[in-house]
Motif scaffolding. Structure first.
Motif, PDB file in Angstrom:
ATOM      1  N   SER A 142       0.861  -1.181   0.000  1.00 34.05           N
ATOM      2  CA  SER A 142       0.000   0.000   0.000  1.00 34.05           C
ATOM      3  C   SER A 142       0.894   1.227   0.000  1.00 34.05           C
ATOM      4  CB  SER A 142      -0.864   0.036   1.259  1.00 34.05           C
ATOM      5  OG  SER A 142      -1.674  -1.111   1.337  1.00 34.05           O
ATOM      6  N   VAL A 143       0.552   2.201  -0.814  1.00 39.52           N
ATOM      7  CA  VAL A 143       1.363   3.422  -0.896  1.00 39.52           C
ATOM      8  C   VAL A 143       1.375   4.125   0.452  1.00 39.52           C
ATOM      9  CG1 VAL A 143       1.587   5.679  -1.996  1.00 39.52           C
ATOM     10  CG2 VAL A 143       0.921   3.689  -3.364  1.00 39.52           C
ATOM     11  N   ASP A 144       2.579   4.469   0.910  1.00 39.14           N
ATOM     12  CA  ASP A 144       2.760   5.192   2.167  1.00 39.14           C
ATOM     13  C   ASP A 144       3.128   6.653   1.903  1.00 39.14           C
ATOM     14  OD1 ASP A 144       3.127   4.907   5.213  1.00 39.14           O
ATOM     15  OD2 ASP A 144       5.009   5.859   4.585  1.00 39.14           O
ATOM     16  N   ALA A 145       4.011   6.890   0.920  1.00 42.40           N
ATOM     17  CA  ALA A 145       4.452   8.255   0.635  1.00 42.40           C
ATOM     18  C   ALA A 145       5.038   8.324  -0.770  1.00 42.40           C
ATOM     19  CB  ALA A 145       5.504   8.698   1.646  1.00 42.40           C
ATOM     20  N   LEU A 146       4.973   9.511  -1.361  1.00 43.46           N
ATOM     21  CA  LEU A 146       5.604   9.801  -2.639  1.00 43.46           C
ATOM     22  C   LEU A 146       6.593  10.935  -2.407  1.00 43.46           C
ATOM     23  CD1 LEU A 146       2.416   9.941  -4.910  1.00 43.46           C
ATOM     24  CD2 LEU A 146       3.954   8.002  -4.606  1.00 43.46           C
ATOM     25  N   HIS A 147       7.787  10.803  -2.996  1.00 44.78           N
ATOM     26  CA  HIS A 147       8.818  11.825  -2.842  1.00 44.78           C
ATOM     27  C   HIS A 147       9.359  12.230  -4.205  1.00 44.78           C
ATOM     28  CE1 HIS A 147       8.966  11.231   1.496  1.00 44.78           C
ATOM     29  NE2 HIS A 147       8.935   9.939   1.259  1.00 44.78           N
ATOM     30  N   ASP A 148       9.312  13.517  -4.513  1.00 35.08           N
ATOM     31  CA  ASP A 148       9.877  14.033  -5.740  1.00 35.08           C
ATOM     32  C   ASP A 148      11.390  13.897  -5.673  1.00 35.08           C
ATOM     33  OD1 ASP A 148      10.755  16.986  -7.225  1.00 35.08           O
ATOM     34  OD2 ASP A 148       9.506  15.529  -8.275  1.00 35.08           O
ATOM     35  N   ALA A 149      12.007  13.380  -6.734  1.00 36.01           N
ATOM     36  CA  ALA A 149      13.461  13.173  -6.756  1.00 36.01           C
ATOM     37  C   ALA A 149      13.981  13.363  -8.181  1.00 36.01           C
ATOM     38  CB  ALA A 149      13.814  11.790  -6.229  1.00 36.01           C
ATOM     39  N   GLY A 150      14.169  14.610  -8.591  1.00 36.19           N
ATOM     40  CA  GLY A 150      14.694  14.889  -9.920  1.00 36.19           C
ATOM     41  C   GLY A 150      13.761  14.404 -11.001  1.00 36.19           C
ATOM     42  N   ASP A 151      14.261  13.530 -11.891  1.00 33.39           N
ATOM     43  CA  ASP A 151      13.420  13.040 -12.980  1.00 33.39           C
ATOM     44  C   ASP A 151      12.634  11.790 -12.600  1.00 33.39           C
ATOM     45  OD1 ASP A 151      15.522  11.227 -12.977  1.00 33.39           O
ATOM     46  OD2 ASP A 151      16.110  11.576 -15.052  1.00 33.39           O
ATOM     47  N   HIS A 152      12.631  11.441 -11.323  1.00 35.54           N
ATOM     48  CA  HIS A 152      11.882  10.292 -10.807  1.00 35.54           C
ATOM     49  C   HIS A 152      11.004  10.698  -9.630  1.00 35.54           C
ATOM     50  CE1 HIS A 152      14.627   7.911 -13.200  1.00 35.54           C
ATOM     51  NE2 HIS A 152      14.009   6.800 -12.842  1.00 35.54           N
ATOM     52  N   THR A 153      10.068   9.841  -9.288  1.00 33.93           N
ATOM     53  CA  THR A 153       9.335   9.934  -8.030  1.00 33.93           C
ATOM     54  C   THR A 153       9.623   8.648  -7.268  1.00 33.93           C
ATOM     55  OG1 THR A 153       7.600  11.362  -8.879  1.00 33.93           O
ATOM     56  CG2 THR A 153       7.029  10.011  -6.976  1.00 33.93           C
ATOM     57  N   ILE A 154       9.995   8.795  -5.998  1.00 36.66           N
ATOM     58  CA  ILE A 154      10.237   7.642  -5.137  1.00 36.66           C
ATOM     59  C   ILE A 154       8.915   7.284  -4.467  1.00 36.66           C
ATOM     60  CG2 ILE A 154      11.455   6.791  -3.094  1.00 36.66           C
ATOM     61  CD1 ILE A 154      13.664   8.907  -3.817  1.00 36.66           C
ATOM     62  N   ILE A 155       8.536   6.031  -4.587  1.00 40.02           N
ATOM     63  CA  ILE A 155       7.295   5.543  -3.987  1.00 40.02           C
ATOM     64  C   ILE A 155       7.669   4.667  -2.801  1.00 40.02           C
ATOM     65  CG2 ILE A 155       5.199   4.187  -4.346  1.00 40.02           C
ATOM     66  CD1 ILE A 155       5.387   4.997  -7.332  1.00 40.02           C
ATOM     67  N   VAL A 156       7.284   5.104  -1.617  1.00 40.54           N
ATOM     68  CA  VAL A 156       7.498   4.329  -0.393  1.00 40.54           C
ATOM     69  C   VAL A 156       6.190   3.603  -0.100  1.00 40.54           C
ATOM     70  CG1 VAL A 156       8.062   4.420   2.070  1.00 40.54           C
ATOM     71  CG2 VAL A 156       9.176   5.998   0.474  1.00 40.54           C
ATOM     72  N   ALA A 157       6.289   2.310   0.190  1.00 42.92           N
ATOM     73  CA  ALA A 157       5.081   1.513   0.386  1.00 42.92           C
ATOM     74  C   ALA A 157       5.186   0.646   1.636  1.00 42.92           C
ATOM     75  CB  ALA A 157       4.849   0.625  -0.834  1.00 42.92           C
ATOM     76  N   ARG A 158       4.040   0.437   2.257  1.00 38.77           N
ATOM     77  CA  ARG A 158       3.936  -0.478   3.397  1.00 38.77           C
ATOM     78  C   ARG A 158       3.713  -1.890   2.848  1.00 38.77           C
ATOM     79  NH1 ARG A 158      -0.517   1.224   5.394  1.00 38.77           N
ATOM     80  NH2 ARG A 158      -1.766  -0.486   4.605  1.00 38.77           N
ATOM     81  N   VAL A 159       4.446  -2.841   3.353  1.00 41.53           N
ATOM     82  CA  VAL A 159       4.262  -4.239   2.952  1.00 41.53           C
ATOM     83  C   VAL A 159       3.114  -4.808   3.770  1.00 41.53           C
ATOM     84  CG1 VAL A 159       5.303  -6.532   2.846  1.00 41.53           C
ATOM     85  CG2 VAL A 159       6.691  -4.501   2.332  1.00 41.53           C
ATOM     86  N   ASP A 160       2.050  -5.225   3.083  1.00 37.31           N
ATOM     87  CA  ASP A 160       0.869  -5.771   3.751  1.00 37.31           C
ATOM     88  C   ASP A 160       0.886  -7.296   3.800  1.00 37.31           C
ATOM     89  OD1 ASP A 160      -0.261  -3.166   4.124  1.00 37.31           O
ATOM     90  OD2 ASP A 160      -0.872  -3.197   2.015  1.00 37.31           O
ATOM     91  N   ALA A 161       1.572  -7.915   2.856  1.00 32.35           N
ATOM     92  CA  ALA A 161       1.699  -9.377   2.811  1.00 32.35           C
ATOM     93  C   ALA A 161       2.919  -9.710   1.965  1.00 32.35           C
ATOM     94  CB  ALA A 161       0.449 -10.019   2.221  1.00 32.35           C
ATOM     95  N   LEU A 162       3.501 -10.881   2.199  1.00 35.82           N
ATOM     96  CA  LEU A 162       4.653 -11.298   1.407  1.00 35.82           C
ATOM     97  C   LEU A 162       4.737 -12.814   1.329  1.00 35.82           C
ATOM     98  CD1 LEU A 162       7.185 -12.423   3.421  1.00 35.82           C
ATOM     99  CD2 LEU A 162       7.053 -10.040   4.101  1.00 35.82           C
ATOM    100  N   VAL A 163       5.431 -13.275   0.300  1.00 37.81           N
ATOM    101  CA  VAL A 163       5.735 -14.695   0.101  1.00 37.81           C
ATOM    102  C   VAL A 163       7.147 -14.740  -0.442  1.00 37.81           C
ATOM    103  CG1 VAL A 163       5.159 -16.785  -1.213  1.00 37.81           C
ATOM    104  CG2 VAL A 163       3.325 -15.262  -0.425  1.00 37.81           C
ATOM    105  N   HIS A 164       7.934 -15.744  -0.034  1.00 37.63           N
ATOM    106  CA  HIS A 164       9.283 -15.867  -0.588  1.00 37.63           C
ATOM    107  C   HIS A 164       9.678 -17.323  -0.741  1.00 37.63           C
ATOM    108  CE1 HIS A 164      10.913 -16.750   3.430  1.00 37.63           C
ATOM    109  NE2 HIS A 164      10.096 -15.804   3.840  1.00 37.63           N
ATOM    110  N   ASP A 165      10.597 -17.563  -1.672  1.00 36.69           N
ATOM    111  CA  ASP A 165      11.102 -18.902  -1.995  1.00 36.69           C
ATOM    112  C   ASP A 165      12.620 -18.838  -1.995  1.00 36.69           C
ATOM    113  OD1 ASP A 165      11.938 -21.289  -3.112  1.00 36.69           O
ATOM    114  OD2 ASP A 165      10.658 -21.147  -4.883  1.00 36.69           O
ATOM    115  N   VAL A 166      13.252 -19.364  -0.968  1.00 37.41           N
ATOM    116  CA  VAL A 166      14.713 -19.275  -0.833  1.00 37.41           C
ATOM    117  C   VAL A 166      15.450 -20.312  -1.676  1.00 37.41           C
ATOM    118  CG1 VAL A 166      14.584 -18.227   1.455  1.00 37.41           C
ATOM    119  CG2 VAL A 166      14.754 -20.719   1.240  1.00 37.41           C
TER     120      VAL A 166
END
Length: 182
Positions: A142-166
């Motif tokens: 879920s989007v937490d914050a947007l930050h202007d950064a030159g020619d990009h926007t940094i999108i900070v997000a909260r992790v609500d769920a995850l799955v991983h395969d090691v």
């Protein structure tokens, strides 16, 4: 002059970079940055008003921000055709690609080729976000914050769920090319 707390030596003068005229060739910067190997992710959302179909973009700017609360970030170029979509969405999925998923990486790295077809390469999460099948890790965000950064926007997000395969190896982006990590 302030002292450095760890070793009691005098701190160096601080220079405000806004006062320094720096001329760095963007091509040289891109070449230098390509010496840093990164993982490759696909960030995808299940449509917005401007683009109702699921859409995705290949990124190598994914990074962790915080464990508590669980936050991650990635950045999107303002000239990307998908840029306005990312400003409109509140949720998305991030899939860390495995070493055998170079074709998917390339599919969503092509300008104007971001609509996700209805096929077996992804499934919708419980939150409704497209997640790439067989990725080595997936994150519902879920989007937490947007930050202007030159020619990009940094999108900070909260992790609500995850799955991983090691057991899988990652796809790596290095010197402008994707490859297996080994």
């Amino acid at each position: 002059m302030p002292k450095n707390r760890s070793d009691n030596t005098e701190a160096a003068d601080v220079v405000d970079v806004a006062d320094v005229a720096v001329s760095i060739d963007p091509r040289d910067l891109r070449t230098a940055l390509s010496q840093f190997a990164t993982g490759v992710c696909i960030v995808a959302a299940n449509g917005v008003a401007q683009h109702p179909a699921p859409f995705a973009i290949t990124v190598n700017s994914f990074a962790s921000v915080s464990l508590a609360p669980p936050l991650v970030l990635w950045s999107v170029q303002k000239s990307s055709t998908t840029y306005p979509y990312w400003l409109e969405t509140d949720t998305f999925g991030i899939s860390v690609l495995n070493a055998g998923q170079a074709a998917l990486c390339e599919r969503y790295a092509i300008r104007d080729n971001h609509t996700m077809p209805t096929d077996e390469t992804y499934a919708l999460s419980a939150a409704g976000n497209p997640l790439i099948t067989d990725a080595i890790a997936t994150f519902d965000c879920s989007v937490d914050a947007l930050h202007d950064a030159g020619d990009h926007t940094i999108i900070v997000a909260r992790v609500d769920a995850l799955v991983h395969d090691v057991t899988q190896e990652p796809l790596i982006y290095f010197r402008g090319d994707v490859r297996a990590s080994s």
